[in-house]
Each structure stands twice: as C-alpha cells, then as structure tokens.
Design a protein around this motif. Structure first.
Motif, PDB file in Angstrom:
ATOM      1  N   HIS A   4     -12.843  67.899 -11.894  1.00  0.00           N
ATOM      2  CA  HIS A   4     -14.018  67.361 -11.188  1.00  0.00           C
ATOM      3  C   HIS A   4     -13.463  66.526 -10.035  1.00  0.00           C
ATOM      4  CE1 HIS A   4     -16.885  68.645 -14.316  1.00  0.00           C
ATOM      5  NE2 HIS A   4     -15.892  68.381 -15.157  1.00  0.00           N
ATOM      6  N   LYS A  36     -21.254  77.082 -13.467  1.00  0.00           N
ATOM      7  CA  LYS A  36     -20.919  76.231 -14.616  1.00  0.00           C
ATOM      8  C   LYS A  36     -22.219  75.893 -15.326  1.00  0.00           C
ATOM      9  CE  LYS A  36     -19.126  72.784 -17.175  1.00  0.00           C
ATOM     10  NZ  LYS A  36     -18.433  71.600 -16.670  1.00  0.00           N
ATOM     11  N   HIS A  52      -9.888  73.387 -14.890  1.00  0.00           N
ATOM     12  CA  HIS A  52     -11.076  72.545 -15.121  1.00  0.00           C
ATOM     13  C   HIS A  52     -10.857  71.154 -14.515  1.00  0.00           C
ATOM     14  CE1 HIS A  52     -14.583  71.541 -18.076  1.00  0.00           C
ATOM     15  NE2 HIS A  52     -14.542  70.633 -17.113  1.00  0.00           N
ATOM     16  N   HIS A  85     -13.901  73.209 -23.915  1.00  0.00           N
ATOM     17  CA  HIS A  85     -13.918  72.216 -25.006  1.00  0.00           C
ATOM     18  C   HIS A  85     -13.991  72.895 -26.382  1.00  0.00           C
ATOM     19  CE1 HIS A  85     -14.761  70.020 -21.388  1.00  0.00           C
ATOM     20  NE2 HIS A  85     -16.006  70.442 -21.335  1.00  0.00           N
ATOM     21  N   ASP A 109      -9.791  68.895 -17.239  1.00  0.00           N
ATOM     22  CA  ASP A 109     -11.065  68.168 -17.144  1.00  0.00           C
ATOM     23  C   ASP A 109     -10.832  66.810 -16.470  1.00  0.00           C
ATOM     24  OD1 ASP A 109     -13.767  67.743 -17.307  1.00  0.00           O
ATOM     25  OD2 ASP A 109     -13.881  67.759 -19.490  1.00  0.00           O
TER      26      ASP A 109
HETATM   27 ZN   LIG Z   1     -15.673  68.992 -17.136  1.00  0.00          ZN
END
Ligand SMILES: [Zn+2]
Length: 447
Positions: free
Chosen positions: A110, A229, A108, A288, A360
């Motif tokens: 970005h 996603k 995960h 999450h 993340d």
């Molecule tokens: Zn994310």
C-alpha cells in the motif's frame, strides 16, 4: 534589350546559380557535421552497460560463475561468462564481490500509506490532516525504501483517490524514482447499507450486490487500475476477525467483471470462509487467509491460485503496536494470528500451492518488504523456493513472466547485487542488498 547583352546576362545568371548551389551544399555539409557533433553527448549518455558479478542466479534455473550481463537501454541483451567479449565503449560496472539475483517483486503493498512519524501523530489519522494531493510526493520515501530492499516491482492493493495510479504513472514517466507499480485503485468493500434508490455512483470502492460489484470493479479498471482488489472479509491493522463480507455470488461477479476485460483479481480474506468462496469464485490470488480448510488448499493447488499469506505484516504490527495506538491485548491476538497464518502456509506449501511474496507494507513498514521470505523458509521452503516466490512466481502472478522475474535476454534489466549466497541463507536476500538496477538505471548504488 539587344540580343548580345541577353547572352552575357544569362551567362552571369548561370554562374550565380552555380555559386549559390555550392554555398547551399557547403551549408548543408556544415549543418550535418554540427548535428552529428551535437549527438555525441546523447550517444555517450546511453552506452551499453556491462555488469560483472562473481555469481549470478538467473531466476530461470541457472547459476553462473563470473558472469557478465550486457544491458542495452532498459533491457538485458545477454548473460554470459567472463572472457566473452564486452563491446568497446561499454560502461563496465564491477560487482564481482557480489551475487546477482533478479529484481524482486512484492505482490502486496500500500505504497500511498504515508506517515512522517511526527510526534503526537498516528499513522492512520495523519493522512486525513493533510492535502491528499501531497501524498504521492511524500510517498516517494516509501518507494525509495522499497527499492533499497531489492524490490523493483510491486503490486499495490488498494489506495484512495487513485493516488496509486498517479504514482505508477509518475514513476513510468521517469518523474519519480520507484519500483514499477501494478495498481488496483480502490479495493472493493462491502457497502454497509444498500445504495439509495436512484443513486448512481458509489463512494470509493463501496458496493453491495452483484450488479454494484461488477460496476465498481469495472470503474477501477476504467480509472486506470491494472488489478482489481476485493476485501472479502473483515480484518486489518489490530483487527484479526476474519468475518466474510461479500458472498460467493458477489465474489464471482467481481472475478467475472475483471476477467471479462482481461484483468486479474486479488481477494483479501483474513478468515477461512471468505478464502473458500474466493478460491471457488476464481480469484487469481488470495491474501492473508488463515485457517484455510484442506479442501480449499487442495483446490488452490489444482487451480494454480496464488497464495500471498503476508505473515510478516502482523509481526510489524506487534513491533509497532504502541506507535499505532492499538488497544491493550491486541498483540496477543496478533501473535495468535501469526502462529495460525504460518501453520496455514506450512500446509499450503506441503499441498503444492503456488506462493507469491507479499509484505502488505503500510506506513513505516517500507524497507522491510522482504522479511516475509524468512517466514516462508520457516514454513518449509528451501531458500531457492522462497526466492522464487519473489521472482518467477511474482512475475507469473502479474502475467509478466516473459519480462520480469529473471535475468535473461529481452527481460527488463531489473537486477540486484547481494553479498553472500542467497541459496544457502535467505537472510542474504533480506539483509545484504548492496546494489539495485531497475530498467537499466542504477537506483541503489553499491554500498
Ligand atoms: Zn493489504
């Protein structure tokens, strides 16, 4: 022309022909020799590489002492122990001080969220002030920092303007150095208002209703995304509300759309109700997902749904609350979320849910991609189990279990050298990365 002259002339022609033929073969021989010589530097540039390690954890359940790994182009040719023959002319890389582990997988990220930390700027507002086309170039820094953590593969879960697809392709073409990327384009977000009657295109990943959700999910895949996603709840940055956004039917529509074309889908839910519907809708991974009820956790274990809790992500926000300009009181809410997130992970681990490591990572969190493993050990895993979440489990999540996540013949030569014993102390994987190879190329030199 008299006949005798004719005869002499044809003899002369024959001799000429013979000479020409000899000249031709001589030239051909020279040409062949020249091209053979010309190939030398090329052949010398890609010899077999022989890596020597003090210890090797292959990710498939075996541990080798004094290991030798032979690499041919971007793949692993063999894994054996010292004493077995190293081919003549092989480039030997001595890493005997270190332990080898498979290249890690961060499920995960970005990658395209880039901030240069210029004074007076904020991570979230700076991207809007620059030409968007500069982002993939600037975000190479995120890619480099990721490689330095031993992460050689990422699943990137949400980007604007298909910048993630650009980065993935540039990396695959060798024009940019970075981890191999599996990308998802725009994350699907619940449209605030229904589309205007007659409007055809939605903006970015905005969708509302089953038909729009299916269309937008397929749009991402048509644009070149590997994954879908979906943001199934509110929550992100300092916002830890987990209010469900998409309904079960909309989630099911997205899952069915992705699966109908052989793709997988990840659903983000900060809270329990979105996670419950996402699991039952058939999502391949849940991100999450704090406070999940026991039934949902049991259902995940039964279905084999991956859990990517991203606990460390909110630790990063707590540490950087000032840089982000979060409102007063945010850190209390974030810390409370972390506590519940860890507790949920503990329960899911006990129930036998499969985990994948996901950081993340956004903006300046790159370089901290693997700190999540420390939380996994806190949640009850052994270091070996934690390591597996970033190797074999990550590979299974991606459907790449036959080419990623292990140091085995035929697999991509994604190999990390660490200093110390990662099976005794997970901190070795987090903080003691010394050398990284991705696809047969050294991307982080011994240090
Ligand atoms: Zn994310």
């Amino acid at each position: 022309m008299a006949p005798e002259y004719q005869h002499i002339e044809s003899r002369n022609t024959l001799r000429e022909c013979l000479m020409r033929l000899i000249k031709f073969y001589a030239m051909l021989l020279l040409f062949c020799l020249a091209s053979w010589v010309a190939q030398w530097p090329h052949q010398a540039a890609a010899p077999i590489k022989a890596l020597r390690f003090g210890k090797l954890i292959d990710g498939a359940g075996k541990v080798f002492t004094n290991a030798v790994v032979l690499i041919e182009n971007d793949r692993i040719r063999s894994v054996s122990v010292e004493g077995s023959s190293i081919p003549a002319g092989a480039e030997v890389i001595d890493l005997t001080r270190y332990t080898a582990i498979p290249g890690l997988i961060d499920a995960h990220t970005h990658m395209t969220y880039f901030w240069d930390q210029a004074p007076g700027t904020l991570p979230r507002s700076q991207p809007g002030t620059r030409a968007i086309s500069t982002i993939p170039f600037l975000a190479q820094e995120n890619a480099r920092k990721t490689l330095e953590t031993g992460v050689t593969t990422v699943r990137d879960l949400g980007a604007s303007e298909y910048l993630d697809i650009a980065m993935r392709d540039l990396i695959n073409q060798g024009a940019m150095i970075g981890p191999r990327m599996f990308v998802s384009g725009y994350g699907l977000q619940k449209a605030r208002a229904a589309p205007r009657p007659g409007s055809v295109f939605s903006s970015g990943g905005q969708a509302s209703g089953k038909v729009a959700v299916m269309r937008v999910a397929l749009q991402q895949i048509e644009a070149g995304a590997d994954w879908v996603k979906m943001y199934g709840s509110s929550g992100g940055f300092e916002d830890v509300t987990g209010n469900q956004t998409f309904s079960f039917e909309e989630m099911k529509a997205a899952v069915d759309a992705a699966h109908s074309v052989g793709r997988r889908i990840s659903i983000h839910s900060y809270g329990p109700s979105g996670a419950r519907d996402a699991v039952r809708a058939g999502a391949d991974s849940i991100e999450h997902a704090t406070d999940m009820d026991d039934e949902t956790i049991a259902e995940m274990a039964r279905r084999g749904t991956f859990y990517v809790p991203t606990i460390d992500h909110n630790r990063y926000y707590v540490d950087n609350a000032d840089k982000y300009g979060f409102a007063a009181g945010s850190t209390d809410r974030l810390n409370d979320y972390i506590r519940r997130n860890l507790e949920t992970a503990r329960r899911a681990y006990k129930a036998g849910v499969r985990f994948a490591m996901g950081s993340d990572a956004v903006f300046t969190m790159f370089g901290q991609n693997t700190r999540e493993l420390g939380w996994f050990v806190k949640a009850g895993m052994t270091p070996a189990e934690a390591l597996a979440t970033a190797t074999t489990n990550g590979a299974a999540l991606l459907g790449m279990e036959k080419s990623l996540g292990a140091i085995s013949p035929g697999y991509y030569a994604d190999i990390v050298a660490v200093e110390g014993d990662p099976l005794a102390d997970i901190d070795v994987v987090i903080n003691k990365i010394r050398w990284v190879m991705k696809g047969g190329a050294v991307v982080v030199s011994a240090r």
